[in-house]
Design a protein around this motif. Structure first.
Motif, PDB file in Angstrom:
ATOM      1  N   MET A  22       0.843  -1.197   0.000  1.00 52.53           N
ATOM      2  CA  MET A  22       0.000   0.000   0.000  1.00 52.53           C
ATOM      3  C   MET A  22       0.876   1.244   0.000  1.00 52.53           C
ATOM      4  SD  MET A  22      -2.791   1.200   2.843  1.00 52.53           S
ATOM      5  CE  MET A  22      -3.479   2.858   2.837  1.00 52.53           C
ATOM      6  N   ARG A  23       0.515   2.206  -0.830  1.00 48.77           N
ATOM      7  CA  ARG A  23       1.113   3.538  -0.825  1.00 48.77           C
ATOM      8  C   ARG A  23      -0.024   4.535  -0.638  1.00 48.77           C
ATOM      9  NH1 ARG A  23       6.367   3.735  -3.267  1.00 48.77           N
ATOM     10  NH2 ARG A  23       7.315   1.688  -2.908  1.00 48.77           N
ATOM     11  N   PHE A  24       0.247   5.656   0.031  1.00 50.50           N
ATOM     12  CA  PHE A  24      -0.814   6.643   0.233  1.00 50.50           C
ATOM     13  C   PHE A  24      -0.243   8.039   0.288  1.00 50.50           C
ATOM     14  CE2 PHE A  24       0.488   5.696   4.602  1.00 50.50           C
ATOM     15  CZ  PHE A  24       0.535   6.960   5.174  1.00 50.50           C
ATOM     16  N   MET A  25      -1.143   9.002   0.167  1.00 50.27           N
ATOM     17  CA  MET A  25      -0.792  10.417   0.267  1.00 50.27           C
ATOM     18  C   MET A  25      -1.974  11.157   0.892  1.00 50.27           C
ATOM     19  SD  MET A  25       0.515  12.869  -2.832  1.00 50.27           S
ATOM     20  CE  MET A  25      -0.617  14.176  -3.188  1.00 50.27           C
ATOM     21  N   VAL A  26      -1.697  12.087   1.785  1.00 49.62           N
ATOM     22  CA  VAL A  26      -2.718  12.913   2.430  1.00 49.62           C
ATOM     23  C   VAL A  26      -2.434  14.361   2.077  1.00 49.62           C
ATOM     24  CG1 VAL A  26      -3.702  13.658   4.633  1.00 49.62           C
ATOM     25  CG2 VAL A  26      -3.036  11.266   4.314  1.00 49.62           C
ATOM     26  N   THR A  27      -3.452  15.093   1.652  1.00 43.89           N
ATOM     27  CA  THR A  27      -3.253  16.471   1.236  1.00 43.89           C
ATOM     28  C   THR A  27      -4.468  17.323   1.590  1.00 43.89           C
ATOM     29  OG1 THR A  27      -2.841  17.924  -0.670  1.00 43.89           O
ATOM     30  CG2 THR A  27      -4.130  15.936  -1.084  1.00 43.89           C
ATOM     31  N   GLU A  28      -4.188  18.591   1.914  1.00 46.41           N
ATOM     32  CA  GLU A  28      -5.282  19.545   2.148  1.00 46.41           C
ATOM     33  C   GLU A  28      -5.787  20.118   0.830  1.00 46.41           C
ATOM     34  OE1 GLU A  28      -2.294  19.824   3.558  1.00 46.41           O
ATOM     35  OE2 GLU A  28      -2.554  19.571   5.722  1.00 46.41           O
ATOM     36  N   LYS A  29      -5.054  19.877  -0.254  1.00 46.32           N
ATOM     37  CA  LYS A  29      -5.417  20.410  -1.567  1.00 46.32           C
ATOM     38  C   LYS A  29      -6.551  19.603  -2.209  1.00 46.32           C
ATOM     39  CE  LYS A  29      -0.602  21.710  -2.555  1.00 46.32           C
ATOM     40  NZ  LYS A  29       0.544  21.476  -3.482  1.00 46.32           N
TER      41      LYS A  29
END
Length: 203
Positions: free
Chosen positions: A79-86
């Motif tokens: 699993m790869r992930f990314m969290v962003t406010e954009k």
């Protein structure tokens, strides 16, 4: 969705994807399924124990804020992930692709839905510029139930939603923590592909 084409979904599950899986195996590539989801400060979900007749309560802030999450999972349990406010734009999705391939020795088959961002010219050009490192493949339209990555949100969101969130930084911390917990649980990720509504274990 009423717009879904059942024949297209059936063809995907029993013809198109098995061929993709065989081709990926021949190329020693890894197949990832990706998706995006949002989470808000006023989202509450989950269950817990409480004395009979006493409804559990979680303190919450009156402020409204949110963030977006992108994840990709493989049948191997990666699993790869990314969290962003954009907002998830083409630029943000390209950034996620860059993170996905970082230090990844194999070619990646990345399967996504028909979101306009995934179909954008910018994303297509970015993938082309990677010179074969990533192959972008789309699911049949209006068929989220064919994407095992949807189950990431079914697992992660309740863990976030039943906790106290005081502000944007805490929301991000809780989201990253829940995603990291799942990332370190490959058995759970592999189980997503054995969900009764999915047939990927047959491929």
């Amino acid at each position: 969705a009423y717009q879904q084409d059942p024949d297209a979904v059936n063809q995907w599950m029993h013809d198109a994807f098995p061929k993709i899986a065989m081709q990926a195996k021949a190329e020693k590539a890894e197949v990832y399924f990706a998706d995006e989801a949002g989470i808000r400060s006023d989202y509450h979900a989950g269950t817990t124990w409480a004395p009979r007749g006493q409804t559990p309560k979680v303190p919450a802030t009156g402020a409204r804020f949110g963030l977006n999450m992108i994840s990709a999972i493989s049948r191997k349990g990666s699993m790869r992930f990314m969290v962003t406010e954009k907002t998830v734009t083409a630029d943000v999705f390209c950034e996620f692709i860059n993170r996905l391939i970082h230090n990844h020795p194999q070619r990646i088959y990345l399967i996504v839905d028909g979101h306009p961002v995934h179909r954008s010219v910018k994303v297509r050009k970015h993938v082309d510029a990677l010179k074969g490192k990533v192959r972008l493949i789309r699911f049949p339209s209006y068929s989220p139930e064919t994407n095992p990555d949807e189950l990431v949100w079914n697992t992660v969101k309740p863990k976030i939603g039943r906790t106290f969130i005081a502000g944007p930084d805490m929301l991000k911390s809780k989201a990253v923590g829940a995603l990291r917990w799942l990332q370190k649980s490959p058995d759970i990720i592999r189980a997503f592909f054995r969900h009764p509504e999915l047939a990927y274990t047959l491929c």
